[in-house]
Design an enzyme around this catalytic site. Structure first.
Site, PDB file in Angstrom:
ATOM      1  N   LYS A  42       0.841  -1.199   0.000  1.00 43.13           N
ATOM      2  CA  LYS A  42       0.000   0.000   0.000  1.00 43.13           C
ATOM      3  C   LYS A  42       0.880   1.253   0.000  1.00 43.13           C
ATOM      4  CE  LYS A  42      -0.316  -0.104   5.024  1.00 43.13           C
ATOM      5  NZ  LYS A  42      -1.035  -0.704   6.169  1.00 43.13           N
ATOM      6  N   ARG A 225       1.510 -10.532   7.351  1.00 40.98           N
ATOM      7  CA  ARG A 225       1.399  -9.351   6.467  1.00 40.98           C
ATOM      8  C   ARG A 225       2.556  -8.406   6.791  1.00 40.98           C
ATOM      9  NH1 ARG A 225      -3.713  -9.458   9.190  1.00 40.98           N
ATOM     10  NH2 ARG A 225      -3.027  -7.567  10.244  1.00 40.98           N
ATOM     11  N   CYS A 325      11.304  24.725   1.229  1.00 40.27           N
ATOM     12  CA  CYS A 325      10.243  25.337   0.415  1.00 40.27           C
ATOM     13  C   CYS A 325       9.478  24.244  -0.323  1.00 40.27           C
ATOM     14  CB  CYS A 325      10.834  26.306  -0.601  1.00 40.27           C
ATOM     15  SG  CYS A 325      12.092  27.407   0.062  1.00 40.27           S
ATOM     16  N   MET A 326       8.490  24.659  -1.094  1.00 43.54           N
ATOM     17  CA  MET A 326       7.671  23.690  -1.826  1.00 43.54           C
ATOM     18  C   MET A 326       8.532  22.822  -2.746  1.00 43.54           C
ATOM     19  SD  MET A 326       4.345  24.409  -4.193  1.00 43.54           S
ATOM     20  CE  MET A 326       3.391  25.164  -2.888  1.00 43.54           C
TER      21      MET A 326
HETATM   22  C1  LIG Z   1      -0.180  -1.576   6.869  1.00 38.78           C
HETATM   23  C2  LIG Z   1      -0.696  -2.844   7.404  1.00 38.78           C
HETATM   24  C3  LIG Z   1       0.192  -3.900   7.704  1.00 38.78           C
HETATM   25  C4  LIG Z   1       1.689  -3.770   7.609  1.00 38.78           C
HETATM   26  O1  LIG Z   1       2.193  -3.206   8.791  1.00 38.78           O
HETATM   27  P1  LIG Z   1       3.774  -3.016   8.981  1.00 38.78           P
HETATM   28  O2  LIG Z   1       3.908  -2.526  10.359  1.00 38.78           O
HETATM   29  O3  LIG Z   1       4.183  -2.005   7.954  1.00 38.78           O
HETATM   30  O4  LIG Z   1       4.388  -4.325   8.723  1.00 38.78           O
HETATM   31  C5  LIG Z   1      -0.360  -5.091   8.106  1.00 38.78           C
HETATM   32  N1  LIG Z   1      -1.696  -5.240   8.226  1.00 38.78           N
HETATM   33  C6  LIG Z   1      -2.562  -4.232   7.976  1.00 38.78           C
HETATM   34  C7  LIG Z   1      -4.013  -4.461   8.140  1.00 38.78           C
HETATM   35  C8  LIG Z   1      -2.092  -2.999   7.565  1.00 38.78           C
HETATM   36  O5  LIG Z   1      -2.956  -2.012   7.311  1.00 38.78           O
END
Ligand SMILES: *Cc1c(COP(=O)(O)O)cnc(C)c1O
Length: 385
Positions: A42, A225, A325-326
């Site tokens: 993401k 994850r 700055c920007m």
């Molecule tokens: C972003 C996210 C992760 C990853 O978390 P990290 O700390 O970056 O490993 C895992 N599960 C969910 C639901 C997330 O939104």
């Protein structure tokens, strides 16, 4: 770094595929054998570039990609990536129509989304995979364990496949006291058992983010994850400290994958006492040489780094002077001999023996490494190196 890397650009981000692969391999070796790896990509792959990261992860054999929303699914498919994707954020009915197919798993915390998915599946005559998000104490997305059982039954009735049950920890990164996380784990185990009793075995059971995947084997279940640490960063100092307390040594070698460069646009001498930039916030106490860098907060270099951070030039630190700055940053190169227009400065990453980390910038900016990385503008070109 003062060689011409030949990008022909003013600013760019280099992403090391070898570093990403090293970090993935590290998780493979940590996780209980048989645990699937979901690479969280993401926020444009935590600023590293969605497509480059996803392609590298696919090549390294990760089982699934995790995204927040519909646009990322479309971007992955447009890039020709066929790996299963888990959408972890919210989808509107229109977005379900547009992006969900049998390769797109949806993390569900809403009866309404379940109904939309059921209708979508029925229209297309295909079986769609849902994962139920159980709120075990984070009080963010998710449903109670009882509601999860109810949603699982409803999903089955609607012809959907209950492919996963998931939860997310509230308090692993901020502390070395993991009693709250252990309570969440207990509630999650009970919820998984109840869902499986209602609808049968669920293939993807997942709770761990990077911190849990680094620290707790009991949080592995069947999938982890992994986000921030895939990119080579500890989630926090506390997580690193927890590892050290448990293992007594630094056995985890995460390799930061990202370097951010910018070309020097101008070098000028300013007399002692001449104020630099907007608001006249910096006045050098000696005659100084200033390098002007064509990059700024619009590119993701936080304005809160004004008069605080350093960049690297010719292997040396050059302090940021005046306001960010920007689109422009000024740095003091009085002590870095030979800096010239066209030199390549490093905003994040290594140059010779010096290193500016995302953690250093985060601390100076009053935020966390996640935010520094995630807010790097998607308009800065990324290269896999
Ligand atoms: C972003 C996210 C992760 C990853 O978390 P990290 O700390 O970056 O490993 C895992 N599960 C969910 C639901 C997330 O939104």
């Amino acid at each position: 770094m003062n060689d011409d890397v030949g990008t022909g650009l003013t600013t760019w981000i280099e992403v090391s595929a070898a570093a990403l692969r090293n970090n993935l391999q590290l998780f493979r070796s940590l996780l209980t054998p048989g645990t699937a790896l979901l690479a969280v990509v993401k926020a444009n792959g935590y600023g590293h570039g969605l497509e480059h990261v996803a392609r590298t992860c696919a090549g390294a054999g990760v089982e699934m990609l995790g995204v927040h929303g519909a646009a990322e699914v479309l971007a992955l498919r447009r890039a020709g990536l066929e790996l299963p994707v888990l959408v972890m954020g919210y989808l509107t009915a229109t977005q379900v129509e547009q992006v969900v197919d049998p390769g797109v798993h949806v993390l569900v915390s809403s009866r309404r989304v379940l109904d939309v998915l059921g209708a979508h599946a029925a229209r297309h005559g295909s079986s769609l995979a849902v994962h139920l998000k159980v709120d075990t104490g984070t009080h963010r997305q998710g449903v109670t364990p009882d509601e999860a059982v109810h949603l699982a039954r409803e999903a089955t009735r609607l012809g959907l496949r209950v492919a996963g049950v998931a939860t997310h920890f509230a308090n692993i990164e901020d502390t070395t006291d993991h009693s709250y996380a252990r309570g969440q784990l207990d509630r999650f185990r009970a919820a998984v058992a109840a869902v499986e009793e209602a609808v049968g075995p669920v293939p993807h059971v997942h709770a761990a983010c990077s911190a849990a995947a680094l620290l707790f084997r009991e949080a592995d279940f069947s999938m982890a994850r992994v986000g921030i640490s895939l990119y080579g960063h500890w989630p926090s100092k506390e997580t690193h400290l927890s590892w050290l307390l448990a293992h007594g040594r630094d056995g985890v070698k995460l390799e930061p994958a990202l370097s951010w460069r910018v070309v020097v646009g101008q070098v000028k001498d300013v007399p002692r006492g001449s104020p630099i930039g907007y608001g006249l916030t910096f006045r050098p106490t000696r005659a100084s040489r200033i390098a002007v860098l064509p990059v700024g907060y619009a590119d993701g270099y936080p304005r809160s780094l004004s008069n605080r951070a350093s960049v690297l030039l010719r292997g040396c630190r050059a302090p940021v002077v005046g306001r960010v700055c920007m689109d422009i940053v000024m740095v003091d190169v009085t002590d870095v001999p030979g800096v010239a227009e066209g030199d390549v400065a490093t905003l994040i990453g290594r140059d010779g023996e010096e290193w500016v980390t995302a953690e250093e910038l985060a601390e100076l900016a009053g935020t966390i490494n996640y935010e520094v990385l995630a807010r790097l503008s998607p308009d800065v070109p990324r290269f896999l190196v």
